[in-house]
Design a protein around this motif. Sequence first.
Motif, short mmCIF file in Angstrom:
data_model
loop_
_atom_site.label_atom_id
_atom_site.label_comp_id
_atom_site.label_asym_id
_atom_site.label_seq_id
_atom_site.Cartn_x
_atom_site.Cartn_y
_atom_site.Cartn_z
N SER A 31 0.84 -1.20 0.00
CA SER A 31 0.00 0.00 0.00
C SER A 31 0.87 1.25 0.00
O SER A 31 0.73 2.09 -0.87
CB SER A 31 -0.93 0.02 1.21
N ASN A 32 1.73 1.39 0.99
CA ASN A 32 2.64 2.53 1.05
C ASN A 32 3.80 2.21 1.97
O ASN A 32 3.78 1.22 2.71
CB ASN A 32 1.92 3.80 1.50
N LEU A 33 4.81 3.07 1.90
CA LEU A 33 6.01 2.90 2.72
C LEU A 33 6.32 4.23 3.37
O LEU A 33 6.33 5.27 2.70
CB LEU A 33 7.19 2.43 1.86
N SER A 46 6.70 10.53 11.63
CA SER A 46 6.76 10.25 10.21
C SER A 46 7.54 11.33 9.46
O SER A 46 7.33 12.52 9.66
CB SER A 46 5.34 10.16 9.64
N LEU A 47 8.46 10.89 8.57
CA LEU A 47 9.24 11.81 7.74
C LEU A 47 8.68 11.90 6.33
O LEU A 47 8.54 12.99 5.78
CB LEU A 47 10.69 11.32 7.65
N THR A 48 8.43 10.74 5.72
CA THR A 48 7.97 10.71 4.34
C THR A 48 7.03 9.54 4.14
O THR A 48 7.07 8.57 4.90
CB THR A 48 9.14 10.53 3.35
N ILE A 49 6.22 9.64 3.11
CA ILE A 49 5.37 8.52 2.70
C ILE A 49 5.55 8.32 1.20
O ILE A 49 5.59 9.28 0.44
CB ILE A 49 3.88 8.75 3.02
N MET A 50 5.69 7.07 0.80
CA MET A 50 5.85 6.72 -0.61
C MET A 50 4.74 5.76 -1.00
O MET A 50 4.51 4.75 -0.33
CB MET A 50 7.20 6.03 -0.84
N THR A 51 4.06 6.06 -2.09
CA THR A 51 3.07 5.15 -2.64
C THR A 51 3.67 4.43 -3.84
O THR A 51 4.76 4.77 -4.30
CB THR A 51 1.79 5.88 -3.02
N SER A 53 3.30 4.47 -6.98
CA SER A 53 3.65 5.20 -8.21
C SER A 53 4.76 6.22 -8.02
O SER A 53 5.20 6.86 -8.98
CB SER A 53 2.42 5.91 -8.76
N GLU A 54 5.22 6.41 -6.79
CA GLU A 54 6.23 7.43 -6.51
C GLU A 54 7.62 6.81 -6.45
O GLU A 54 7.82 5.79 -5.81
CB GLU A 54 5.91 8.15 -5.20
N ASN A 55 8.58 7.47 -7.11
CA ASN A 55 9.96 6.99 -7.10
C ASN A 55 10.83 7.75 -6.10
O ASN A 55 11.73 7.17 -5.50
CB ASN A 55 10.58 7.11 -8.49
N THR A 56 10.56 9.04 -5.98
CA THR A 56 11.39 9.90 -5.14
C THR A 56 10.53 10.93 -4.45
O THR A 56 9.60 11.48 -5.06
CB THR A 56 12.46 10.62 -5.97
N LYS A 57 10.86 11.19 -3.18
CA LYS A 57 10.16 12.25 -2.46
C LYS A 57 11.13 12.87 -1.47
O LYS A 57 11.86 12.15 -0.77
CB LYS A 57 8.94 11.71 -1.73
N SER A 58 11.13 14.20 -1.44
CA SER A 58 12.06 14.91 -0.56
C SER A 58 11.32 15.62 0.56
O SER A 58 10.20 16.09 0.39
CB SER A 58 12.88 15.92 -1.35
#
Lengths: 112, 112
Positions: A31-33, A46-51, A53-58
């Motif tokens: 689902s997400n990371l 929490s710092l970041t959430i990745m779904t 379809s996302e490759n990179t998030k800052s």
Amino acid sequence: KNQVEQSPQSLIILEGKNCTLQCNYTVSPFSNLRWYKQDTGRGPVSLTIMTFSENTKSNGRYTATLDADTKQSSLHITASQLSDSASYICVVASGGSYIPTFGRGTSLIVHP
Amino acid sequence: NAGVTQTPKFQVLKTGQSMTLQCAQDMNHNSMYWYRQDPGMGLRLIYYSASEGTTDKGEVPNGYNVSRLNKREFSLRLESAAPSQTSVYFCASSEGAGNTIYFGEGSWLTVV
């Protein structure tokens, strides 16, 4: 069984240097990371959430990447500061489940 | 907003004594959790409540009971404390499955 493995277990770097923390997971369906930061004596935040379809998030000096094909994520910290000393925990949520899977964390120490 | 508030912060118990850890959240979250954190083991789920009126066992429920008193409050009870229950306990909450989990500041419990 869903699992999240983090490496390294601990890391010591000098202030101003960059570092990368790794997270490998076997969670299905994905689902997400999320990456959490836990300061000593505090609860994780929490710092970041990745779904999928996302490759990179800052998030400021923190950059998370996700490769859903290889089921790997990394957290890159740029120009480290003393305040980055903490435990970083990778957490993977499975679709429809109330119980995400937690990694054991990477303990980062930044020395002046 | 206080977020997730848990009490007490520190507690020392004798083997066989009972106690209740209290937790309340003011974010109108549906789901609440109790975790324990031990060195080298990461965060392990004791019990969770997906929504008001429901509770379910997590990974390490033995020796614990919980009560979802209302939407805001979720308590953890140790009926007969054992030294193996010496740990840091975190209460947490989230809107629901897959959403960000918000943690309290932790309760340090020592059983002698």
